[in-house]
Design an enzyme around this catalytic site. Structure first.
Site, PDB file in Angstrom:
ATOM      1  N   TYR A  17     -10.142   8.455  10.031  1.00 42.47           N
ATOM      2  CA  TYR A  17      -8.805   8.968   9.732  1.00 42.47           C
ATOM      3  C   TYR A  17      -7.767   8.009  10.291  1.00 42.47           C
ATOM      4  CZ  TYR A  17      -4.785  12.161   9.611  1.00 42.47           C
ATOM      5  OH  TYR A  17      -3.564  12.748   9.379  1.00 42.47           O
ATOM      6  N   LYS A  49      -0.741   8.976  20.265  1.00 39.52           N
ATOM      7  CA  LYS A  49      -1.284   9.982  21.171  1.00 39.52           C
ATOM      8  C   LYS A  49      -0.973   9.671  22.650  1.00 39.52           C
ATOM      9  CE  LYS A  49      -4.179  11.928  17.677  1.00 39.52           C
ATOM     10  NZ  LYS A  49      -4.798  11.237  16.570  1.00 39.52           N
ATOM     11  N   ASP A  71      -7.845   0.581  14.876  1.00 33.23           N
ATOM     12  CA  ASP A  71      -7.040   1.790  15.080  1.00 33.23           C
ATOM     13  C   ASP A  71      -7.448   2.442  16.399  1.00 33.23           C
ATOM     14  OD1 ASP A  71      -5.743   4.203  15.046  1.00 33.23           O
ATOM     15  OD2 ASP A  71      -6.177   4.652  12.950  1.00 33.23           O
TER      16      ASP A  71
HETATM   17  C1  LIG Z   1      -4.232  10.903  15.178  1.00 34.13           C
HETATM   18  C2  LIG Z   1      -4.639   9.658  14.509  1.00 34.13           C
HETATM   19  C3  LIG Z   1      -3.805   8.994  13.590  1.00 34.13           C
HETATM   20  C4  LIG Z   1      -2.499   9.579  13.112  1.00 34.13           C
HETATM   21  O1  LIG Z   1      -1.572   9.752  14.133  1.00 34.13           O
HETATM   22  P1  LIG Z   1      -0.369  10.813  13.927  1.00 34.13           P
HETATM   23  O2  LIG Z   1       0.497  10.598  15.130  1.00 34.13           O
HETATM   24  O3  LIG Z   1      -1.003  12.156  13.856  1.00 34.13           O
HETATM   25  O4  LIG Z   1       0.319  10.440  12.651  1.00 34.13           O
HETATM   26  C5  LIG Z   1      -4.204   7.760  13.113  1.00 34.13           C
HETATM   27  N1  LIG Z   1      -5.377   7.210  13.488  1.00 34.13           N
HETATM   28  C6  LIG Z   1      -6.214   7.827  14.349  1.00 34.13           C
HETATM   29  C7  LIG Z   1      -7.473   7.149  14.754  1.00 34.13           C
HETATM   30  C8  LIG Z   1      -5.886   9.066  14.876  1.00 34.13           C
HETATM   31  O5  LIG Z   1      -6.726   9.683  15.710  1.00 34.13           O
END
Ligand SMILES: *Cc1c(COP(=O)(O)O)cnc(C)c1O
Length: 432
Positions: free
Chosen positions: A144, A269, A239
């Site tokens: 994701y 996060k 990511d």
């Molecule tokens: C949470 C998450 C996102 C998206 O971040 P948001 O602040 O919710 O838009 C993208 N990549 C990873 C790996 C994530 O865990």
């Protein structure tokens, strides 16, 4: 447990907010039960509108690594807020945070702040395409990267929790330049690069996939991706939105300390300490393509705002070796307790982790990709989840999400989990 207040708030919410929630998984559709409307949190605990207290293993899906309402973060934020919460102009707090990131993270020469992980990834993709003058983006099934159109194919998180194949509203045009590959499938990557290597702008990968449960990379999968992309002139986007500053003071990269660098990294996060802040970072060469230095446009009204930047900076500075040791220890305890309880109840399960990031699949097999993950017994998870919640334990409302611990998850909080687990494991093993 009295939850009439939460029921009433949900009824009101559903009139004015789709599903009554600001992000879909919060509605509990995949697990059943009543979502709790929360009003306060301190350390490892949160409290709902009815006054019920829960040990929190959601932690805002990762950011609250110091626990809720850490006094240092709260105080720093209060001070800044008194002098305005946003200028839309450069400010010292964002510079201090950028310096911290660059100092900790080898692959980060420069940083651009945005407000969400989605935005960070979206910008990284645009930048990679501009840097290479190519259009294809390669991603992995079950990874994701936020909800931007081009990456909303075979995504994890809420997309899989709710069983949405992809999303209506995303046009074929928006995803025709995205190629999805099975995670850990080196052969498929080699074949794709052999056939279309000259078209590939970037491979994007979660440093450790943790949005469809925690998958384990086979061997040095990220290192393999670095080699292949470099050989074909494509970029590697790592990511670290979930793993950054959670697995170590420099994220997954700091934990593994590989002898290579990704071209671009995304953070979110933990980096915002519970406020809307995320970032992309990378080599000076690629980051210099961003406006106003270069031609790639990217902007944000609230980007780098001093409140969020201060919360993030205070959080990163507070995250010393002891914080990571405590989180790792708490995670080990939780994993062991869960394993014991589910084993005692003869419930097939598989706990997987990297450092303090872990999840439990309700099946008995090693999970190395999304196809395998989807064979788990989500109904058993639902029963497990609802039993824990009734016992005052809040875990992510999805079989496909990682659990989170903080430096405040102490023996008392973990004992509450230990007390609640046997009944939850029996519920999981008892089809209704
Ligand atoms: C949470 C998450 C996102 C998206 O971040 P948001 O602040 O919710 O838009 C993208 N990549 C990873 C790996 C994530 O865990």
């Amino acid at each position: 447990m009295n939850i009439t207040g939460s029921r009433e708030w949900q009824e009101r919410a559903e009139h004015v907010i789709p599903g009554g929630v600001s992000s879909p998984v919060r509605a509990f559709r995949a697990v059943g039960g009543q979502p709790r409307y929360l009003v306060s949190g301190h350390g490892p605990y949160v409290r709902d509108v009815d006054g019920n207290e829960y040990v929190d293993f959601v932690l805002s899906w990762g950011p609250m690594i110091l626990g809720h309402a850490d006094p240092r973060v709260t105080e720093a934020v209060e001070q800044v807020m008194r002098n305005s919460s946003s200028f839309g102009a450069p400010n010292p707090a964002e510079v201090l945070l950028a310096e911290q990131i660059v100092r900790r993270y080898d692959a980060a020469d420069m940083v651009r702040f945005v407000s969400s992980g989605t935005e960070a990834v979206m910008t990284a993709v645009r930048l990679a395409r501009a840097a290479t003058s190519r259009h294809l983006i390669v991603k992995f099934a079950g990874n994701y990267h936020g909800h931007s159109d081009a990456l909303l194919v075979s995504a994890g998180s809420g997309v899989v929790t709710l069983g949405l194949p992809n999303s209506p509203g995303v046009t074929p045009g928006a995803v025709q330049d995205t190629v999805v590959i099975r995670y850990n499938d080196r052969e498929a990557i080699n074949q794709l690069f052999a056939a279309r290597g000259a078209e590939i702008a970037a491979v994007i990968v979660e440093a450790v996939p943790a949005n469809a449960g925690v998958f384990l990379p086979i061997g040095d999968f990220n290192g393999f991706l670095r080699e292949v992309t470099a050989a074909h002139g494509a970029l590697l986007i790592l990511d670290e939105v979930m793993t950054g500053f959670r697995l170590s003071s420099a994220g997954w990269y700091g934990l593994l300390q590989p002898n290579w660098k990704p071209d671009l990294v995304t953070f979110g996060k933990v980096i915002g300490g519970g406020y809307p802040l995320a970032a992309l970072a990378g080599s000076r060469e690629v980051m210099s393509l961003l406006a106003p230095l270069g031609p790639v446009y990217q902007a944000g009204t609230l980007s780098g705002n001093p409140v969020a930047a201060t919360a993030g900076l205070t959080t990163l500075l507070a995250c010393d070796a002891e914080v990571y040791e405590t989180c790792d220890g708490a995670a080990r305890t939780v994993m062991q307790l869960m394993d014991e309880a589910l084993t005692a109840a003869a419930v097939p399960h598989r706990v997987q982790h990297v450092g303090n990031l872990f999840s439990c699949f309700f099946m008995d097999a090693e999970v190395t990709d999304f196809d395998i993950a989807q064979q788990q017994d989500t109904a058993a998870f639902g029963r497990f989840f609802r039993s824990l919640l009734e016992s005052g334990i809040s875990i992510p409302p999805s079989a496909y999400e990682a659990w989170f611990v903080s430096s405040q998850h102490d023996a008392r909080a973990l004992q509450r989990l230990a007390d609640a687990l046997p009944a939850a494991a029996r519920a999981a093993g008892t089809p209704q």
